[in-house]
Design an enzyme around this catalytic site. Structure first.
Site, short mmCIF file in Angstrom:
data_model
loop_
_atom_site.label_atom_id
_atom_site.label_comp_id
_atom_site.label_asym_id
_atom_site.label_seq_id
_atom_site.Cartn_x
_atom_site.Cartn_y
_atom_site.Cartn_z
N GLU A 179 45.91 17.23 -2.73
CA GLU A 179 46.97 17.70 -3.61
C GLU A 179 48.26 17.01 -3.20
OE1 GLU A 179 46.97 22.03 -3.46
OE2 GLU A 179 44.77 21.92 -3.50
N ASP A 222 57.93 27.94 -2.07
CA ASP A 222 57.67 27.28 -0.79
C ASP A 222 58.53 27.79 0.35
OD1 ASP A 222 55.58 25.28 -1.23
OD2 ASP A 222 56.97 24.52 -2.74
#
Ligand SMILES: Cc1ncc(COP(=O)(O)O)c(C=O)c1O
Lengths: 393, 261
Positions: B46, B57
């Site tokens: 990814e 995140d």
């Protein structure tokens, strides 16, 4: 044309809920409990009573005679600066804390720029005995020191946001991350008409008390509910949305939203979102966002911490795109001069955010006799440091 | 059938995927890292598209994104770098990024570029299901690009079924509701959640991600899903000086082929 939200959470092509799956249950729960709450008479009673006895509403609509004389129009100030905690922000936090109680949440988080929303959130948390965590950009912690002290005194934890431009955008990112990590026990009280659906609509409705009162107050004073112009400053856009709300369908009322141009719209140090932004997604909704060609959000700048934001709420994007409201911008210097003028003509020190709305009066052409309402969204106590530095006081 | 489905047809357990940010640590390190990961034994990859406001995140990936943007990484440049991808990498490759850079590049153009360079799927955590179905699905499907959905411990059974219907590739199971980079703590509740999903017998394979950082968490996750995804732990490795040399050991360590302290 409808200026309101549709059943999918959109205002025209703006809005929606662009959130990661982690927040999906929270947003669904929020939508459900919020729509139950606003049709519950017990909520209306409690909300109205708190606004009256705790916030001090209705806030006065004041005819500023010397300012009116200067510009040749009847200029009324909607005195949100006289609310408890000194700005319009508390209209929203009172509504949302009642929502948090109904959601059964024990912990409240918020983001803040100027600190007014942080203070208003810390205030209602103290009132209800709930834990309060406020995210604030490191830069703003410095320029709005008195508000940081107020939040701490009320028992809130203030956490500096140290990423990016260290201002409102970054504080909002941190608050959203906190919510992702604590979805079960925490309610996020967003401070403006931004964020995923249903926030923009919900915050606008809580702030709509501003125009609701203005209409009957104006009727009492002038015999008409309709002014010629309504002006308000726009960071995310909550005081402006509240000030515009009940005038949206009155086609004769011209709505003017004033953004912060910072050091000038071409200076690279600005927060003039509609002028420089493009359609994009920020903080969970599709709106107009200042960004690079590659879709990276640009760091905004304004002397006023509350307008230092690279987006506007989706309902504003819709009012802009449909031309229902006019979007203009005012520089730091123009706002500071307008603040001084208001202080010396009327004995009122405005928040620097609100001063942006007043500065636009100077750019308008009046025939004489028009009625103008300006939203005085907050008082300038929090900005004394900035005023002292700027004017060498 | 695209590469993702082929992979899961051939390999049903302990599938390892590794995430890293494009343009980090060096602007042009993307394809070198991808190639090294495949050689070291990663089953698929990814590649993160850096974004200024990555709200799902934690600090490690935030930091890598910020540096990548400062290095000059853009969506356009990434697709240029990936032009030779399929000469050097044969495992499935997905792009993971936030919706705004994709919108600015143009959704149609984005899907077409994915197809052109051989990207098999995308993960856009802030693209909601409603918007995907209404506005993007046709374009993704036309270009055979899989859209990967996330499931958390709080996703309802009804919604999981809907996600399973819409998915073609795999489903991304978040180990907990959190931002990236926290460590996995497998409590009884987490095991219940993993077991609950496993017992639903979904038609799509599942991969567990968020908090997978070593062999212990990888093998635990593999008991309940077809495999697991490592992100922050690998991005942290890229911070070290001779990271290229350390990649084989890192991947083998996660898979338990060698023991690392
Ligand atoms: C006094 C005042 N006015 C305006 C604003 C800008 O926010 P909004 O655009 O949501 O009204 C702020 C924000 O902090 C504020 O404190």
């Amino acid at each position: 044309m409808s200026y309101h939200v549709n059943e999918n959470g959109y205002f025209g092509s703006f809005g929606g809920a662009y959130i990661p799956e982690m927040l999906y249950p929270n947003i669904e729960e929020l939508k459900r409990v919020y729509s139950q709450m606003i049709s519950d008479p017990a909520f209306t009673a409690e909300y109205t009573q708190l606004l009256r006895d705790y916030v001090g509403r209705p806030s006065p609509l004041y005819l500023a005679e010397r300012l009116s004389q200067k510009y040749g129009a009847s200029i009324y100030l909607k005195r949100e600066d006289l609310n408890h905690t000194g700005a319009h922000k508390i209209n929203n936090t009172v509504g949302q804390i009642l929502l948090a109680e109904r959601l059964g949440k024990k912990r409240i988080i918020a983001e803040t720029g100027a600190g007014q929303h942080g203070v208003a959130t810390a205030t209602v948390c103290a009132l209800k005995g709930l834990e309060c965590v406020v995210y604030m950009g490191e830069v703003d912690i410095e320029r709005q020191a008195p508000n940081v002290a107020r939040m701490k005194m009320m028992g809130a934890t203030v956490i500096p946001a140290t990423s990016g431009s260290k201002t409102l955008k970054d504080a909002t990112n941190e608050a959203l991350r906190d919510w992702i990590n604590n979805p079960a026990d925490t309610h996020y009280i967003i401070g403006s008409v931004v964020g995923p659906h249903p926030y923009p609509d919900m915050v606008a409705r809580f702030q709509s008390i501003i125009s609701e009162e203005t209409k009957w107050q104006l009727k009492e004073k002038t015999g008409s509910t309709e002014p010629d112009y309504v002006l308000a400053c726009v960071g995310g856009g909550s005081n402006a949305m509240g000030m515009f709300y009940h005038f949206l369908d009155d086609a004769n009322v011209r709505l003017i939203a004033v953004e912060a141009a910072g050091k000038g719209v071409d200076s690279g140090e600005t927060a003039a979102t509609t002028l420089l932004g493009k359609e994009g997604v920020l903080h969970g909704s599709r709106s107009i966002v200042m960004q690079t060609e590659d879709g990276q959000v640009v760091e905004p700048y304004s002397i006023s911490a509350g307008l230092d934001y690279p987006g506007i709420g989706p309902q504003h994007a819709h009012l802009y795109a449909s031309k229902r409201a006019q979007y203009v911008s005012i520089t730091d210097d123009e706002a500071m001069e307008a603040a001084l003028l208001l202080t010396q003509l009327e004995g009122i020190i405005p928040a620097i955010e609100s001063a942006h709305a007043f500065a636009y009066l100077d750019k308008m052409q009046f025939k004489g006799g028009e009625t103008v309402v300006v939203c005085l969204s907050g008082r300038g106590d929090k900005d004394l440091n900035t005023y002292m530095k700027y004017f060498g006081l | 059938m695209n590469r993702i489905s082929q992979l899961f047809n051939q390999k049903k357990t302990s599938v390892l995927s590794i995430f890293f940010t494009a343009g980090y640590p060096g602007l042009h390190s993307t394809v070198d890292i991808a190639e090294a990961l495949e050689k070291a034994g990663a089953d698929f990859l990814e590649i993160g598209i850096p974004y200024s406001d990555p709200l799902a995140d934690g600090p490690v990936i935030q930091n890598s994104s910020q540096k990548a943007i400062a290095n000059g990484m853009t969506v356009k440049l990434l697709f240029e770098q990936l032009k030779d991808l399929r000469k050097r990498v044969s495992v499935p490759v997905l792009l993971m990024g936030y919706v705004n850079p994709v919108l600015q590049y143009g959704v149609e153009r984005f899907c077409a570029s994915c197809a052109e360079v051989g990207v098999d799927g995308v993960i856009v955590p802030d693209l909601p299901m409603y918007e995907y179905e209404e506005m993007y699905r046709t374009c993704f499907e036309k270009n055979h690009v899989s859209n990967i959905f996330l499931i958390t411990p709080h996703t309802s059974e009804e919604r999981i079924k809907k996600i399973d219907e819409l998915s073609n590739g795999f489903i991304y199971l978040l180990s907990s509701s959190s931002t990236t980079g926290k460590s996995l703590s497998v409590s009884a509740t987490t095991e219940d959640y993993f077991a609950r999903i496993k017992n639903m017998n979904l038609q799509n394979p599942t991969m567990i991600g968020f908090g997978i950082s070593d062999h212990t968490s990888f093998s635990k996750a593999s008991e309940y899903a077809n495999g697991a995804i490592v992100g922050s732990a690998f991005v942290r490795l890229l911070d070290s000086e001779n990271y290229m040399e350390k990649i084989p050991e890192f991947v083998k360590g996660i898979k338990g082929e060698i023991s690392v302290s």
